[in-house]
Motif scaffolding. Structure first.
Motif, PDB file in Angstrom:
ATOM      1  N   LEU A  92       0.833  -1.210   0.000  1.00  0.00           N
ATOM      2  CA  LEU A  92       0.000   0.000   0.000  1.00  0.00           C
ATOM      3  C   LEU A  92       0.870   1.263   0.000  1.00  0.00           C
ATOM      4  CD1 LEU A  92      -2.815  -1.061   2.495  1.00  0.00           C
ATOM      5  CD2 LEU A  92      -2.956  -0.902   0.000  1.00  0.00           C
ATOM      6  N   ILE A  93       1.923   1.257   0.808  1.00  0.00           N
ATOM      7  CA  ILE A  93       2.835   2.413   0.851  1.00  0.00           C
ATOM      8  C   ILE A  93       3.521   2.604  -0.500  1.00  0.00           C
ATOM      9  CG2 ILE A  93       4.963   3.322   1.874  1.00  0.00           C
ATOM     10  CD1 ILE A  93       4.130   1.936   4.493  1.00  0.00           C
ATOM     11  N   THR A  94       3.939   1.496  -1.102  1.00  0.00           N
ATOM     12  CA  THR A  94       4.617   1.551  -2.394  1.00  0.00           C
ATOM     13  C   THR A  94       3.698   2.092  -3.481  1.00  0.00           C
ATOM     14  OG1 THR A  94       5.999  -0.350  -1.775  1.00  0.00           O
ATOM     15  CG2 THR A  94       5.838   0.184  -4.119  1.00  0.00           C
ATOM     16  N   VAL A  95       2.464   1.604  -3.516  1.00  0.00           N
ATOM     17  CA  VAL A  95       1.493   2.079  -4.515  1.00  0.00           C
ATOM     18  C   VAL A  95       1.268   3.583  -4.354  1.00  0.00           C
ATOM     19  CG1 VAL A  95      -0.922   1.969  -5.258  1.00  0.00           C
ATOM     20  CG2 VAL A  95       0.340  -0.146  -4.807  1.00  0.00           C
ATOM     21  N   PHE A  96       1.119   4.038  -3.114  1.00  0.00           N
ATOM     22  CA  PHE A  96       0.893   5.464  -2.848  1.00  0.00           C
ATOM     23  C   PHE A  96       2.060   6.311  -3.370  1.00  0.00           C
ATOM     24  CE2 PHE A  96       1.470   9.168  -0.033  1.00  0.00           C
ATOM     25  CZ  PHE A  96       0.279   9.835  -0.285  1.00  0.00           C
ATOM     26  N   CYS A  97       3.278   5.882  -3.095  1.00  0.00           N
ATOM     27  CA  CYS A  97       4.459   6.638  -3.533  1.00  0.00           C
ATOM     28  C   CYS A  97       4.553   6.693  -5.060  1.00  0.00           C
ATOM     29  CB  CYS A  97       5.728   6.014  -2.959  1.00  0.00           C
ATOM     30  SG  CYS A  97       5.875   6.148  -1.158  1.00  0.00           S
ATOM     31  N   CYS A  98       4.265   5.572  -5.709  1.00  0.00           N
ATOM     32  CA  CYS A  98       4.332   5.538  -7.174  1.00  0.00           C
ATOM     33  C   CYS A  98       3.242   6.406  -7.806  1.00  0.00           C
ATOM     34  CB  CYS A  98       4.222   4.099  -7.668  1.00  0.00           C
ATOM     35  SG  CYS A  98       5.652   3.067  -7.247  1.00  0.00           S
ATOM     36  N   LEU A  99       2.061   6.410  -7.195  1.00  0.00           N
ATOM     37  CA  LEU A  99       0.981   7.246  -7.718  1.00  0.00           C
ATOM     38  C   LEU A  99       1.319   8.732  -7.579  1.00  0.00           C
ATOM     39  CD1 LEU A  99      -2.249   5.369  -6.548  1.00  0.00           C
ATOM     40  CD2 LEU A  99      -1.251   5.447  -8.843  1.00  0.00           C
ATOM     41  N   LEU A 100       2.101   9.085  -6.567  1.00  0.00           N
ATOM     42  CA  LEU A 100       2.541  10.474  -6.434  1.00  0.00           C
ATOM     43  C   LEU A 100       3.388  10.890  -7.642  1.00  0.00           C
ATOM     44  CD1 LEU A 100       3.490  10.850  -2.647  1.00  0.00           C
ATOM     45  CD2 LEU A 100       1.496  11.783  -3.834  1.00  0.00           C
ATOM     46  N   ILE A 101       4.247   9.988  -8.107  1.00  0.00           N
ATOM     47  CA  ILE A 101       5.054  10.279  -9.297  1.00  0.00           C
ATOM     48  C   ILE A 101       4.138  10.426 -10.514  1.00  0.00           C
ATOM     49  CG2 ILE A 101       6.833   9.420 -10.860  1.00  0.00           C
ATOM     50  CD1 ILE A 101       7.980  10.301  -8.236  1.00  0.00           C
ATOM     51  N   GLY A 102       3.147   9.542 -10.628  1.00  0.00           N
ATOM     52  CA  GLY A 102       2.204   9.640 -11.740  1.00  0.00           C
ATOM     53  C   GLY A 102       1.429  10.939 -11.719  1.00  0.00           C
ATOM     54  N   ALA A 103       0.997  11.347 -10.512  1.00  0.00           N
ATOM     55  CA  ALA A 103       0.264  12.609 -10.380  1.00  0.00           C
ATOM     56  C   ALA A 103       1.148  13.796 -10.742  1.00  0.00           C
ATOM     57  CB  ALA A 103      -0.257  12.754  -8.949  1.00  0.00           C
ATOM     58  N   LEU A 104       2.409  13.736 -10.321  1.00  0.00           N
ATOM     59  CA  LEU A 104       3.346  14.812 -10.653  1.00  0.00           C
ATOM     60  C   LEU A 104       3.539  14.904 -12.165  1.00  0.00           C
ATOM     61  CD1 LEU A 104       5.341  16.981  -9.734  1.00  0.00           C
ATOM     62  CD2 LEU A 104       7.067  15.185  -9.469  1.00  0.00           C
ATOM     63  N   ASN A 105       3.698  13.753 -12.807  1.00  0.00           N
ATOM     64  CA  ASN A 105       3.824  13.737 -14.269  1.00  0.00           C
ATOM     65  C   ASN A 105       2.618  14.390 -14.932  1.00  0.00           C
ATOM     66  OD1 ASN A 105       6.315  12.450 -14.538  1.00  0.00           O
ATOM     67  ND2 ASN A 105       5.418  10.406 -14.475  1.00  0.00           N
ATOM     68  N   GLY A 106       1.426  13.960 -14.512  1.00  0.00           N
ATOM     69  CA  GLY A 106       0.202  14.478 -15.115  1.00  0.00           C
ATOM     70  C   GLY A 106       0.042  15.971 -14.946  1.00  0.00           C
ATOM     71  N   LEU A 107       0.354  16.466 -13.759  1.00  0.00           N
ATOM     72  CA  LEU A 107       0.201  17.901 -13.489  1.00  0.00           C
ATOM     73  C   LEU A 107       1.252  18.728 -14.239  1.00  0.00           C
ATOM     74  CD1 LEU A 107      -0.614  17.817  -9.671  1.00  0.00           C
ATOM     75  CD2 LEU A 107      -2.187  18.333 -11.555  1.00  0.00           C
ATOM     76  N   LEU A 108       2.475  18.230 -14.290  1.00  0.00           N
ATOM     77  CA  LEU A 108       3.525  18.958 -15.011  1.00  0.00           C
ATOM     78  C   LEU A 108       3.193  19.091 -16.496  1.00  0.00           C
ATOM     79  CD1 LEU A 108       6.784  17.491 -13.402  1.00  0.00           C
ATOM     80  CD2 LEU A 108       5.861  19.800 -13.109  1.00  0.00           C
ATOM     81  N   VAL A 109       2.646  18.015 -17.067  1.00  0.00           N
ATOM     82  CA  VAL A 109       2.352  18.013 -18.500  1.00  0.00           C
ATOM     83  C   VAL A 109       1.069  18.766 -18.817  1.00  0.00           C
ATOM     84  CG1 VAL A 109       1.772  16.526 -20.478  1.00  0.00           C
ATOM     85  CG2 VAL A 109       3.627  15.886 -18.931  1.00  0.00           C
ATOM     86  N   SER A 110       0.002  18.497 -18.058  1.00  0.00           N
ATOM     87  CA  SER A 110      -1.308  19.049 -18.422  1.00  0.00           C
ATOM     88  C   SER A 110      -1.583  20.420 -17.826  1.00  0.00           C
ATOM     89  CB  SER A 110      -2.421  18.087 -17.989  1.00  0.00           C
ATOM     90  OG  SER A 110      -2.412  17.899 -16.574  1.00  0.00           O
ATOM     91  N   PHE A 111      -1.167  20.641 -16.583  1.00  0.00           N
ATOM     92  CA  PHE A 111      -1.456  21.906 -15.910  1.00  0.00           C
ATOM     93  C   PHE A 111      -0.331  22.926 -16.118  1.00  0.00           C
ATOM     94  CE2 PHE A 111      -1.565  24.704 -12.147  1.00  0.00           C
ATOM     95  CZ  PHE A 111      -2.865  25.178 -12.259  1.00  0.00           C
ATOM     96  N   CYS A 112       0.901  22.477 -15.940  1.00  0.00           N
ATOM     97  CA  CYS A 112       2.042  23.393 -16.095  1.00  0.00           C
ATOM     98  C   CYS A 112       2.502  23.524 -17.544  1.00  0.00           C
ATOM     99  CB  CYS A 112       3.208  22.924 -15.226  1.00  0.00           C
ATOM    100  SG  CYS A 112       2.837  22.859 -13.458  1.00  0.00           S
ATOM    101  N   LYS A 113       1.963  22.670 -18.429  1.00  0.00           N
ATOM    102  CA  LYS A 113       2.255  22.727 -19.869  1.00  0.00           C
ATOM    103  C   LYS A 113       3.718  22.460 -20.210  1.00  0.00           C
ATOM    104  CE  LYS A 113      -2.008  23.993 -20.518  1.00  0.00           C
ATOM    105  NZ  LYS A 113      -3.003  23.012 -21.002  1.00  0.00           N
ATOM    106  N   LEU A 114       4.411  21.686 -19.369  1.00  0.00           N
ATOM    107  CA  LEU A 114       5.768  21.293 -19.712  1.00  0.00           C
ATOM    108  C   LEU A 114       5.730  20.240 -20.824  1.00  0.00           C
ATOM    109  CD1 LEU A 114       7.688  20.865 -16.327  1.00  0.00           C
ATOM    110  CD2 LEU A 114       7.884  22.728 -17.977  1.00  0.00           C
ATOM    111  N   PRO A 115       6.689  20.267 -21.738  1.00  0.00           N
ATOM    112  CA  PRO A 115       6.759  19.189 -22.738  1.00  0.00           C
ATOM    113  C   PRO A 115       6.889  17.848 -22.022  1.00  0.00           C
ATOM    114  CG  PRO A 115       8.240  20.995 -23.326  1.00  0.00           C
ATOM    115  CD  PRO A 115       7.742  21.282 -21.929  1.00  0.00           C
ATOM    116  N   PRO A 116       6.122  16.843 -22.435  1.00  0.00           N
ATOM    117  CA  PRO A 116       6.149  15.560 -21.717  1.00  0.00           C
ATOM    118  C   PRO A 116       7.525  14.918 -21.667  1.00  0.00           C
ATOM    119  CG  PRO A 116       4.992  15.381 -23.825  1.00  0.00           C
ATOM    120  CD  PRO A 116       5.175  16.832 -23.559  1.00  0.00           C
TER     121      PRO A 116
END
Length: 339
Positions: free
Chosen positions: A102-126
Motif C-alpha cells: 500500500l505504501i509503495t502504490v501510494f508513492c508511485c501514484l505520487l510520481i504519476g500525479a506529478l507527471n500528469g500535473l507537469l504536463v497538463s497543468f504546467c504545460k511542460l513538454p512531456p
C-alpha cells in the motif's frame, strides 16, 4: 454469410488492421524460431515465455495510455525501480507485506500525479517533464535504503513472492493472470467508458477536445496515474522475483514499454491504437528475446534487432498518419504541438 457483417464491423475498428498485421508477424516469428529450435514450443519454454511477457505487457499498457493522449512517459523504468526498492526495503525491515504494498502504490501514484500535473497543468513538454521525474524516481530508489541494495525480504514475505511471481493458478504463473486481468479492466475502461473516449479525443485533436468540454487536465492526469500504477505492479513483480530490492531494477523498461506499444500499433502521434495490439507488441518483444537467445545471438544483437523494429514501426506510423515522411502535419497535430 451471417458472420460477414460482424467481421466487417470488427475490421472497421480503428487500428484493428494494424493489430492483425503484427499478429501475423508474431505467428511467423514463432514458426521460424520453432523450426530453428523445437525446444521453443516446449511446455516449459511457453510457460516461461508467458511469464516474461507479463511485465512487458503491463508497462506497455501504461505507455499506451500516455501515448494515446499524445504524450510520453519516460519515468516508467524508474518507477519500476522505485517500487521494487521501497517494497523490498520495508519488507526486509519486517513490515507486513500488505502494508508495504500500500505504501509503495501510494508513492508511485505520487510520481504519476506529478507527471500528469507537469504536463497538463504546467504545460511542460512531456519529454522534459518525465525525464525529470525519471531522475527523481531513480534517486528515490537509490536513497531509500541508504544507496545499497536491500537484504532478503525474509520468510514472512513468502506469500508475497508466491502471489506476484512463483505461484500458479489454473496451471499458469500468477504474473500472467495479473497482467491479463489488469489488461481486461483497463481495456474496458479505454474502450467502453467516457473517460476512455476522452483519452482518444485528446490525442486526436487536443484543441477540439478542450473546446468540446473534455477536461484535458484530469484526463491526462488519469493516463499518467494508470502508467504509474502498472509500473508499480511491475516493480512488485520484480521484487518478488529476486526476493530483494536492487537499485538498478527497471532499467530500460521505459524503452520496452515504448516498444510494446508502437510495435502493437499505438500511434506515437496520439489518438490511435488498441490495447489488444499492446499484447501482440509485448509478445513480439518477448518472442524475439527468447527466440534469439535459443539461436545463440548475443544480447547486443537482440537489442539491435528490437531497436530496428521499433524505429521501423514508428516510421510506418508517421507515413500512415501524415502520408509521407516529409509531408506536413495534419492540422490537428499542429495544434497539439502548439499547446
Amino acid at each position: 454469410m451471417n458472420n460477414t457483417p460482424g467481421l466487417k464491423k470488427i475490421m472497421e475498428i480503428r487500428g484493428m488492421r494494424q493489430v492483425l498485421t503484427v499478429t501475423a508477424g508474431l505467428i511467423v516469428l514463432c514458426i521460424v524460431f520453432g523450426i530453428m529450435n523445437p525446444v521453443f514450443f516446449s511446455a516449459r519454454n511457453i510457460a516461461n515465455l508467458l511469464r516474461q511477457i507479463a511485465p512487458i505487457l503491463l508497462v506497455g499498457i501504461g505507455q499506451s495510455f500516455v501515448l494515446l493522449t499524445g504524450n510520453i512517459d519516460l519515468s516508467i523504468g524508474s518507477v519500476v525501480g522505485m517500487s521494487c526498492m521501497i517494497s523490498a526495503t520495508l519488507m526486509s525491515k519486517g513490515v507486513n507485506p500488505l502494508t508495504a504494498i500500500l505504501i509503495t502504490v501510494f508513492c508511485c501514484l505520487l510520481i504519476g500525479a506529478l507527471n500528469g500535473l507537469l504536463v497538463s497543468f504546467c504545460k511542460l513538454p512531456p519529454f522534459i517533464a518525465t525525464l525529470g521525474t525519471m531522475t527523481i524516481a531513480r534517486g528515490i530508489a537509490q536513497i531509500v535504503n541508504g544507496n545499497y541494495n536491500t537484504d532478503s525480504i525474509g520468510e514472512h514475505a513468502e506469500n508475497f513472492r508466491d502471489f506476484f511471481y512463483y505461484g500458479k493458478t489454473l496451471g499458469l504463473y500468477n504474473p500472467i493472470w495479473i497482467a491479463f486481468i489488469l489488461w481486461f479492466i483497463l481495456n474496458f475502461y479505454l474502450m467502453r467508458t467516457k473517460n476512455g473516449r476522452h483519452i482518444y479525443a485528446i490525442g486526436s485533436n487536443y484543441e477540439a477536445a478542450r473546446l468540446s468540454g473534455v477536461n484535458v487536465i484530469a484526463t491526462t492526469l488519469k493516463a499518467y496515474l494508470i502508467s504509474a500504477f502498472v509500473s508499480c505492479v511491475v516493480g512488485l513483480i520484480t521484487c518478488a522475483t529476486s526476493g530483494m530490492g536492487t537499485m538498478d531494477s527497471g532499467n530500460m523498461y521505459e524503452l520496452y514499454a515504448v516498444a510494446a506499444s508502437v510495435i502493437g500499433g499505438i500511434s506515437t502521434l496520439g489518438g490511435q491504437g488498441l490495447l489488444l495490439g499492446t499484447i501482440v507488441g509485448a509478445s513480439i518483444w518477448a518472442v524475439l528475446q527468447n527466440g534469439l537467445q535459443f539461436a545463440g545471438a548475443p544480447v547486443a544483437i537482440r537489442n539491435i534487432v528490437i531497436g530496428i523494429i521499433v524505429i521501423v514501426s514508428v516510421l510506418l506510423d508517421i507515413i500512415v498518419r501524415k502520408g509521407s515522411l516529409g509531408g506536413k502535419h495534419k492540422k490537428n497535430l499542429s495544434v497539439k504541438r502548439m499547446r
